[in-house]
Design an enzyme around this catalytic site. Structure first.
Site, short mmCIF file in Angstrom:
data_model
loop_
_atom_site.label_atom_id
_atom_site.label_comp_id
_atom_site.label_asym_id
_atom_site.label_seq_id
_atom_site.Cartn_x
_atom_site.Cartn_y
_atom_site.Cartn_z
N SER A 7 0.83 -1.20 0.00
CA SER A 7 0.00 0.00 0.00
C SER A 7 0.87 1.25 0.00
O SER A 7 1.57 1.56 0.97
CB SER A 7 -0.93 0.01 1.21
OG SER A 7 -1.56 1.27 1.27
N HIS A 32 -0.93 -1.17 -4.39
CA HIS A 32 -2.24 -0.87 -3.79
C HIS A 32 -2.33 0.64 -3.56
O HIS A 32 -1.49 1.23 -2.89
CB HIS A 32 -2.40 -1.63 -2.47
CG HIS A 32 -3.77 -1.50 -1.87
ND1 HIS A 32 -4.84 -2.25 -2.30
CD2 HIS A 32 -4.24 -0.71 -0.88
CE1 HIS A 32 -5.91 -1.93 -1.59
NE2 HIS A 32 -5.58 -0.99 -0.72
N ASP A 34 -4.69 3.72 -2.31
CA ASP A 34 -5.85 4.05 -1.47
C ASP A 34 -6.32 5.48 -1.74
O ASP A 34 -5.63 6.43 -1.43
CB ASP A 34 -5.46 3.94 0.01
CG ASP A 34 -5.22 2.50 0.42
OD1 ASP A 34 -6.17 1.70 0.32
OD2 ASP A 34 -4.10 2.16 0.84
N MET A 36 -9.09 8.25 -0.78
CA MET A 36 -10.06 8.58 0.28
C MET A 36 -10.60 9.98 0.08
O MET A 36 -9.83 10.90 -0.25
CB MET A 36 -9.38 8.52 1.64
CG MET A 36 -8.68 7.21 1.93
SD MET A 36 -7.84 7.31 3.52
CE MET A 36 -6.95 5.75 3.49
N HIS A 65 -8.07 1.12 -4.60
CA HIS A 65 -9.10 0.90 -3.57
C HIS A 65 -9.76 2.24 -3.30
O HIS A 65 -9.17 3.12 -2.68
CB HIS A 65 -8.39 0.34 -2.32
CG HIS A 65 -9.26 0.19 -1.12
ND1 HIS A 65 -8.73 0.04 0.15
CD2 HIS A 65 -10.61 0.16 -0.98
CE1 HIS A 65 -9.74 -0.08 1.01
NE2 HIS A 65 -10.87 0.00 0.36
N MET A 67 -12.12 4.55 -1.44
CA MET A 67 -12.89 4.79 -0.22
C MET A 67 -13.59 6.11 -0.41
O MET A 67 -13.29 7.11 0.25
CB MET A 67 -11.96 4.78 0.99
CG MET A 67 -11.51 3.37 1.35
SD MET A 67 -9.99 3.35 2.31
CE MET A 67 -8.81 3.39 0.97
N MET A 136 -11.86 -5.97 4.36
CA MET A 136 -11.16 -5.02 5.22
C MET A 136 -10.97 -5.65 6.60
O MET A 136 -11.93 -6.05 7.24
CB MET A 136 -11.96 -3.72 5.35
CG MET A 136 -12.06 -2.89 4.08
SD MET A 136 -10.48 -2.52 3.30
CE MET A 136 -9.63 -1.62 4.59
N ASP A 174 -7.01 -6.44 3.49
CA ASP A 174 -6.37 -5.13 3.64
C ASP A 174 -6.51 -4.64 5.08
O ASP A 174 -7.62 -4.46 5.58
CB ASP A 174 -7.07 -4.17 2.67
CG ASP A 174 -6.45 -2.79 2.61
OD1 ASP A 174 -5.38 -2.58 3.21
OD2 ASP A 174 -7.05 -1.93 1.94
C1 DX5 Z 1 -6.75 1.57 5.05
C2 DX5 Z 1 -6.20 1.27 3.70
C3 DX5 Z 1 -5.08 0.33 3.70
C4 DX5 Z 1 -3.87 0.77 4.47
C5 DX5 Z 1 -3.29 -0.48 5.06
O1 DX5 Z 1 -7.93 2.26 4.94
O2 DX5 Z 1 -7.21 0.73 2.87
O3 DX5 Z 1 -4.73 -0.09 2.39
O4 DX5 Z 1 -2.90 1.42 3.70
O5 DX5 Z 1 -2.26 -0.13 5.93
P1 DX5 Z 1 -1.62 -1.17 6.95
O6 DX5 Z 1 -1.09 -2.31 6.17
O7 DX5 Z 1 -0.57 -0.35 7.62
O8 DX5 Z 1 -2.74 -1.59 7.89
ZN ZN Z 2 -6.60 -0.17 0.93
#
Ligand code: DX5
Ligand code: ZN
Length: 215
Positions: A7, A32, A34, A36, A65, A67, A136, A174
């Site tokens: 990630s 990956h 993310d 948001m 991903h 969010m 998740m 994840d």
């Molecule tokens: C959280 C993200 C993850 C995050 C995971 O909302 O979707 O992808 O980066 O981080 P770790 O591996 O540190 O839990």
């Molecule tokens: Zn993620």
């Protein structure tokens, strides 16, 4: 051997190119990414300019991903920005079937993410249409959170649905993934692992990726 998707959220954003090249040269399979929006989750990460900067240097598939609320108007722009896999949250998509078809029509693989409280059973009807389900194992929004143990049982339940309805489905997990939790997840049927802080906060990220790959 699970698919490993580091990630980028935990990378050093002042050195994105350096960290992307580290992943390029490692045994990782995907990036990956993310995204948001500060509405669906209580945090804002980054948007298209950063995604495009990552895509410029990355030589492996971009596993995005989302969010975010209100995915549909942005699907084509994600494809144009270089996304290969687009995963949306079940909890954010009222017309999930329509959204999944639009992702595929834009030439990407389609995934659905489930928050910790959402049962895998809600995916029964849509499962044959999906390329990936993202379980998740933390509440989405932040890297570095504690793994929620019930995710392991949830992966096993999804693996049973996968055997019945869609044998080629990727089951990705994840949040809070390390060698210990990763081992349990792979044994339960996960075939893709996301890892953020475990990779980027380690002394030797490339070696840490190789260790995860061996699970
Ligand atoms: C959280 C993200 C993850 C995050 C995971 O909302 O979707 O992808 O980066 O981080 P770790 O591996 O540190 O839990
Ligand atoms: Zn993620």
């Amino acid at each position: 051997m699970p698919i490993i998707s580091p990630s980028v959220l935990s990378c050093d954003f002042a050195n994105v190119q350096r960290d992307v090249e580290m992943i390029n040269a490692s045994e990782a399979d995907w990036f990956h990414i993310d995204i948001m929006d500060g509405v669906f989750v209580p945090n804002i990460s980054f948007g298209f300019p950063v995604l495009k900067a990552i895509a410029k240097h990355a030589n492996k598939p971009l596993d995005c991903h989302l969010m975010i609320e209100n995915v549909d108007p942005y699907i084509t722009e994600f494809a144009n920005a270089g996304a290969d896999i687009l995963t949306v949250h079940y909890e954010a998509c009222t017309h999930l079937h329509r959204t999944i078809q639009a992702i595929k029509a834009a030439g990407m693989q389609a995934g659905v993410a489930l928050n910790p409280h959402t049962s895998v059973n809600v995916l029964e009807e849509i499962l044959p249409d999906l390329d990936l389900v993202l379980i998740m194992s933390v509440n989405p929004g932040f890297g570095g959170q504690k793994f929620i143990d019930s995710a392991v049982e949830k992966v096993a339940k999804l693996a049973a649905l996968k055997a019945k309805l869609n044998p080629s489905l990727v089951i990705e997990v994840d949040g809070g993934v390390n060698l210990d939790t990763g081992d349990k997840l792979v044994n339960a049927g996960a075939n893709a692992l996301v890892a953020g802080s475990f990779v980027f906060k380690s002394e030797k990220p490339t070696q840490t990726i190789s260790d995860l790959k061996k699970l």
